[in-house]
Design a protein around this motif. Sequence first.
Motif, PDB file in Angstrom:
ATOM      1  N   SER A  81      47.998  37.708  34.042  1.00 59.56           N
ATOM      2  CA  SER A  81      48.019  37.287  35.445  1.00 59.56           C
ATOM      3  C   SER A  81      47.464  35.877  35.579  1.00 59.56           C
ATOM      4  O   SER A  81      47.737  35.197  36.566  1.00 59.56           O
ATOM      5  N   LEU A  82      46.647  35.474  34.621  1.00 58.38           N
ATOM      6  CA  LEU A  82      45.990  34.167  34.703  1.00 58.38           C
ATOM      7  C   LEU A  82      46.613  33.229  33.684  1.00 58.38           C
ATOM      8  O   LEU A  82      46.786  33.606  32.532  1.00 58.38           O
ATOM      9  N   GLY A  83      46.910  32.001  34.090  1.00 54.09           N
ATOM     10  CA  GLY A  83      47.459  31.031  33.164  1.00 54.09           C
ATOM     11  C   GLY A  83      46.396  30.507  32.224  1.00 54.09           C
ATOM     12  O   GLY A  83      45.206  30.556  32.515  1.00 54.09           O
ATOM     13  N   CYS A  84      46.852  29.996  31.071  1.00 53.56           N
ATOM     14  CA  CYS A  84      45.901  29.392  30.143  1.00 53.56           C
ATOM     15  C   CYS A  84      45.204  28.196  30.798  1.00 53.56           C
ATOM     16  O   CYS A  84      44.056  27.909  30.542  1.00 53.56           O
ATOM     17  N   GLU A  85      45.952  27.449  31.622  1.00 54.44           N
ATOM     18  CA  GLU A  85      45.377  26.254  32.238  1.00 54.44           C
ATOM     19  C   GLU A  85      44.533  26.594  33.459  1.00 54.44           C
ATOM     20  O   GLU A  85      43.735  25.804  33.922  1.00 54.44           O
ATOM     21  N   ARG A  86      44.749  27.779  34.030  1.00 57.12           N
ATOM     22  CA  ARG A  86      44.024  28.217  35.220  1.00 57.12           C
ATOM     23  C   ARG A  86      44.149  27.218  36.359  1.00 57.12           C
ATOM     24  O   ARG A  86      43.205  26.980  37.108  1.00 57.12           O
ATOM     25  N   CYS A  87      45.312  26.594  36.517  1.00 56.60           N
ATOM     26  CA  CYS A  87      45.423  25.551  37.534  1.00 56.60           C
ATOM     27  C   CYS A  87      46.254  26.000  38.731  1.00 56.60           C
ATOM     28  O   CYS A  87      46.436  25.245  39.670  1.00 56.60           O
ATOM     29  N   GLU A  88      46.745  27.221  38.704  1.00 60.64           N
ATOM     30  CA  GLU A  88      47.585  27.641  39.807  1.00 60.64           C
ATOM     31  C   GLU A  88      46.734  27.887  41.065  1.00 60.64           C
ATOM     32  O   GLU A  88      45.624  28.390  40.966  1.00 60.64           O
ATOM     33  N   PRO A  89      47.279  27.541  42.205  1.00 57.12           N
ATOM     34  CA  PRO A  89      46.487  27.667  43.441  1.00 57.12           C
ATOM     35  C   PRO A  89      46.495  29.091  43.993  1.00 57.12           C
ATOM     36  O   PRO A  89      46.992  29.338  45.079  1.00 57.12           O
ATOM     37  N   PHE A  90      45.936  30.009  43.248  1.00 49.65           N
ATOM     38  CA  PHE A  90      45.924  31.387  43.702  1.00 49.65           C
ATOM     39  C   PHE A  90      44.535  31.768  44.197  1.00 49.65           C
ATOM     40  O   PHE A  90      43.535  31.271  43.702  1.00 49.65           O
ATOM     41  N   THR A  91      44.493  32.667  45.148  1.00 52.65           N
ATOM     42  CA  THR A  91      43.214  33.198  45.607  1.00 52.65           C
ATOM     43  C   THR A  91      43.280  34.722  45.558  1.00 52.65           C
ATOM     44  O   THR A  91      43.409  35.387  46.583  1.00 52.65           O
ATOM     45  N   PRO A  92      43.236  35.280  44.330  1.00 51.92           N
ATOM     46  CA  PRO A  92      43.337  36.733  44.210  1.00 51.92           C
ATOM     47  C   PRO A  92      42.121  37.440  44.806  1.00 51.92           C
ATOM     48  O   PRO A  92      41.083  36.815  45.015  1.00 51.92           O
ATOM     49  N   PRO A  93      42.246  38.736  45.066  1.00 52.16           N
ATOM     50  CA  PRO A  93      41.149  39.480  45.694  1.00 52.16           C
ATOM     51  C   PRO A  93      39.914  39.537  44.794  1.00 52.16           C
ATOM     52  O   PRO A  93      40.004  39.333  43.579  1.00 52.16           O
ATOM     53  N   PRO A  94      38.732  39.847  45.385  1.00 48.86           N
ATOM     54  CA  PRO A  94      37.491  39.911  44.601  1.00 48.86           C
ATOM     55  C   PRO A  94      37.633  40.874  43.425  1.00 48.86           C
ATOM     56  O   PRO A  94      38.215  41.957  43.559  1.00 48.86           O
ATOM     57  N   GLY A  95      37.109  40.483  42.281  1.00 50.15           N
ATOM     58  CA  GLY A  95      37.115  41.348  41.100  1.00 50.15           C
ATOM     59  C   GLY A  95      38.352  41.192  40.234  1.00 50.15           C
ATOM     60  O   GLY A  95      38.361  41.593  39.074  1.00 50.15           O
ATOM     61  N   TYR A  96      39.406  40.585  40.770  1.00 49.82           N
ATOM     62  CA  TYR A  96      40.681  40.495  40.050  1.00 49.82           C
ATOM     63  C   TYR A  96      40.530  39.663  38.775  1.00 49.82           C
ATOM     64  O   TYR A  96      40.926  40.085  37.681  1.00 49.82           O
ATOM     65  N   VAL A  97      39.945  38.464  38.936  1.00 52.10           N
ATOM     66  CA  VAL A  97      39.821  37.560  37.781  1.00 52.10           C
ATOM     67  C   VAL A  97      38.936  38.195  36.708  1.00 52.10           C
ATOM     68  O   VAL A  97      39.263  38.168  35.515  1.00 52.10           O
ATOM     69  N   GLU A  98      37.828  38.819  37.142  1.00 55.22           N
ATOM     70  CA  GLU A  98      36.912  39.428  36.182  1.00 55.22           C
ATOM     71  C   GLU A  98      37.616  40.543  35.395  1.00 55.22           C
ATOM     72  O   GLU A  98      37.461  40.669  34.180  1.00 55.22           O
ATOM     73  N   LYS A  99      38.414  41.335  36.082  1.00 51.25           N
ATOM     74  CA  LYS A  99      39.113  42.435  35.398  1.00 51.25           C
ATOM     75  C   LYS A  99      40.154  41.882  34.421  1.00 51.25           C
ATOM     76  O   LYS A  99      40.310  42.391  33.312  1.00 51.25           O
TER      77      LYS A  99
END
Length: 407
Positions: A81-99
């Motif tokens: 779900s996350l790009g290697c560059e992490r540059c996409e302008p996304f604002t996923p819900p809390p906890g999403y990135v950590e999971k």
Amino acid sequence: MDLTREEVAILAGDEGPGPRLALELLCEFGEIFGARRLIPIASVHTAGHLGSLHQAGLDLLERFVSLGARYRVPTTINPSSLGCERCEPFTPPPGYVEKQERLHRLHEILGVTPNWSCTPYFEHPPAFGEAVAWIESHAISLVNSYFGARTERLAIGIDVPAAILGRFPEFGLYLPENRVPRILIDLVGFERMDLLDYDSVGYLVGLLARDQIPYIRGLPARSTFDQIRSLGAAAAASGAVPLYHAEGLTAEVKRGAIRVDPARLAERHTVTRADLEAVEERLTTTAAEVDLVIVGCPHLSIDQMQDLARRMSGRTCAETLPLWIYTSSRIKEECRKDGTLALLEAAGAWVLTGTCAVTSPVRHSPFKTVMTNSAKAANVLPAEHGLGVVYASLERCLRTAIAGRRA
Ligand code: F3S
């Protein structure tokens, strides 16, 4: 299920609790589908996207890690779900990135090859007749059709015990008798085809064949690898076609492993050029202005990246309308070395890796209307992310990105 002596020992715990659990899961899964035995597999392609795995998938990975299990066969992973560059302008819900980051870490511990791409065939191309266990519908189509290797459509999650054991239940497409075509699809008027034609024809093939195996006549003899995989990606998205045979093109037909008498196929369809217009209308869901252009579903090959760079030569994207190009880290690195990446970035395109148009959380972004030349992405994005879609040729996608408005 008939188990070998070695498998009986694994079930008794001789190789530890991880392999034992993996074997138990594979046996239960195989029995559902009437498998009589497990067979060795050469590689696994596993799911890498939180939206596919959910909490249950994370729990499964945690369990195997806690049991000390490791992948035994080469195991690649689909886009995150996350790009290697992490540059996409996304604002996923809390906890999403950590999971999602936890998912990355667990797969790393298990020993995944971290390609984060739907193109495992660039990492370990399967040999003719070889059994593998891959998720990702277009890769499955390519394994079975282009390479003449064998995989079933895996349920998400079962790829993990398969990789831990290097085995998979033998059923469905692993058996030659289940690989014969049931439907004839004749293409009329397709002596010359551009890439969008392959996507559109694939989309129609999926609708006509559903989950049956079609035999396709009338594709150009010089169809390229990229064209064949685009057709398969679209057919797997609009239908659930895991294997297609194409006269003179696909592996089992070319090698004589499958002999087809088209006259004996009871279900028959004809596709003409006039049918393609309906596909373009059906996959374009909105008349609204475009705010993002996406190319690279499936992830682009080196040939496609170089072709894009040639097309963008002397042109520049409008600042107001992003052009996102998805590929794998391996291909991006090749592009860095041969100058392709510099040309694309100078033209204002973003070359993204590690994720894709569908697996990234586009739902949680400012974008509302996407233009793409991928029938698969066009088919999936409205339902999965609520986006409006304009389905258009590669050249029209580029003209739109350059003009900053729908061309
Ligand atoms: Fe690949 Fe994502 Fe398309 S996994 S085939 S780029 S939906």
